[in-house]
Design an enzyme around this catalytic site. Sequence first.
Site, PDB file in Angstrom:
ATOM      1  N   GLU A   1      -9.813   5.788  -0.577  1.00  0.00           N
ATOM      2  CA  GLU A   1      -9.035   4.552  -0.569  1.00  0.00           C
ATOM      3  C   GLU A   1      -8.973   3.990   0.847  1.00  0.00           C
ATOM      4  O   GLU A   1      -8.817   4.716   1.819  1.00  0.00           O
ATOM      5  CB  GLU A   1      -7.612   4.825  -1.080  1.00  0.00           C
ATOM      6  CG  GLU A   1      -6.728   3.597  -1.137  1.00  0.00           C
ATOM      7  CD  GLU A   1      -5.315   3.886  -1.608  1.00  0.00           C
ATOM      8  OE1 GLU A   1      -4.667   2.959  -2.110  1.00  0.00           O
ATOM      9  OE2 GLU A   1      -4.864   5.045  -1.477  1.00  0.00           O
TER      10      GLU A   1
ATOM     11  N   LYS B   1      -6.268  -2.174  -7.925  1.00  0.00           N
ATOM     12  CA  LYS B   1      -5.155  -1.247  -8.142  1.00  0.00           C
ATOM     13  C   LYS B   1      -4.027  -1.952  -8.889  1.00  0.00           C
ATOM     14  O   LYS B   1      -3.513  -2.980  -8.444  1.00  0.00           O
ATOM     15  CB  LYS B   1      -4.670  -0.740  -6.782  1.00  0.00           C
ATOM     16  CG  LYS B   1      -3.628   0.354  -6.820  1.00  0.00           C
ATOM     17  CD  LYS B   1      -3.335   0.807  -5.390  1.00  0.00           C
ATOM     18  CE  LYS B   1      -2.429   1.997  -5.301  1.00  0.00           C
ATOM     19  NZ  LYS B   1      -2.229   2.433  -3.893  1.00  0.00           N
TER      20      LYS B   1
ATOM     21  N   CYS C   1      -5.331   5.866  -6.295  1.00  0.00           N
ATOM     22  CA  CYS C   1      -4.170   6.536  -5.723  1.00  0.00           C
ATOM     23  C   CYS C   1      -2.953   6.581  -6.642  1.00  0.00           C
ATOM     24  O   CYS C   1      -2.893   7.379  -7.574  1.00  0.00           O
ATOM     25  CB  CYS C   1      -3.834   5.907  -4.376  1.00  0.00           C
ATOM     26  SG  CYS C   1      -2.800   6.959  -3.321  1.00  0.00           S
TER      27      CYS C   1
END
Length: 283
Positions: free
Chosen positions: A42, A116, A157
């Site tokens: 990331e 995300k 994440c």
Amino acid sequence: MSFVLGLIQLHVTASKEANLASARSKVLEAARRGANVVVLPECFNSPYGTKFFPEYAEKIPDGPSTKALSAMAKDANVFLVGGSIPEIVSSENSQKLYNTSTIYAPDGTLIATYRKCHLFDIDVPGKITFQESEVLSPGTSFGSFETPYGKIAVGICYDIRFPEPAMIAARKGCVAMIYPGAFNMTTGPLHWELLQRARAVDNQFFVAACSPARDLSAGYTAWGHSMVVDPLGQVLVEADEGKEGIVYAEIKLNLVKETRESIPISFQRRFDMYPDISANVNA
């Protein structure tokens, strides 16, 4: 059938150019060592932090990072999950930033993007407060891509804390889910391994998470420990916490089939009692 997955635990600096050069070197190294699918962490092209996202943000696919990633995938002849980068999307009346993963085929073609969708907004008293939503907007769609080895899903994440995307991915035929991620020194020791093993066992597929290398001088310190977990919840490989490097795992696809046949939870769900959340989802 099997393939080799390579996770690059990259040391990320304040220099985008240096990060891209380092990523290229590691992607080519992973390919030479037999990796078929390669993953970057990331925010691999920039320091992780809300103050850095606007400064390092780029348009996709015309920015320098996505052009470099395309060239890496082509020159290495691998499927490349390009970690994530800050993405900027501008219109006449607005400008939005996203935390976006781009995925490339071995010929360098951009075959998927994923923004995300669960933003990292937490407040652990006395330890860490972070609000991605101060500058980022959430994505609104799922991410996956097709390979000769099977369909692979992508999250980023904090997404791993939410079981639904992984459940949907598994029910839509994915054999693995990959999370570029940057857990920190508070949440990392608590949940990094636990969540990967949970998502793997829940869905009886492979799960991998790729972190930046730990840098204690950075404003945000990543946990490291890039990892691959099999459908039985066993850790196949784990990187050192602070060292830059590459870890490899052979992804034996027959293990997905064997696990699902021997512990057949996919056929034992009680959709007469609770809903199938994947039923009306395109993923």
